[in-house]
Enzyme design. Sequence first.
Site: not given
Length: 229
Positions: A98-99, A102, A106
């Site tokens: 999940h991280e 991100h 980006h």
Amino acid sequence: MLFHPMDILIFLAFGLSLWAQLKVKGTFHQWAEVHANSSLTGAEVARKILDSNGLYHVPVELVPGTLTDHYDPLSRTVRLSEPVYYGRSIAAVSVAAHEVGHAIQHQQSYGALVLRHRMFPVVNFSSGVAPFLLLGGFLLQQTSLIGLGIILFSAAVAFQLVTLPVEFNASSRAKKLLVAEGFIHNDEVRGVNKVLNAAALTYVAAALISALELIKFIMIFFQGNSEEE
């Protein structure tokens, strides 16, 4: 006004928020006990997904605490808590992916994430000032102060609403990447969904509370204006 009809809904939303926080902790601990078939740690999964997406420059670092995992857009760093960094569980690989989601957002300039980053400096200021303006407006019965407080508070609410698609998209990316790259098997998808859906619920609850509070302030503002007339 000590009590407002909207307070009932706000109270229920707070209850939902508390339940969501307990659920995310309980779900994480439940699936932290289930070993992933890949036998990879969260850190290893994060590193492999980053590399496969050309993000060799994005480091994966250890951060103190539990459920403190996050992606830092300023330093472009994925930071994982110890249970996730070293863990080889369904929960660990789910949160790690999940991280990383991100970080990929980006890289690809995902619209909602870009908007969220641009809003942050304004929201950082408005969220600190708005409560004082609202409190002052209520105590002094100045609808002009309440109105200004509402405008600034609206920015904070908008920020939380924009956060929702960012988080849901990161979770969607995580699930697809974990399956596509073979880090989880089909029989493990249920666990990944449980972990990520529980986490998403906390963001929904927080946005709901803020939205209800904003509606309450707007109602008070218009009520004050009508009384002045």
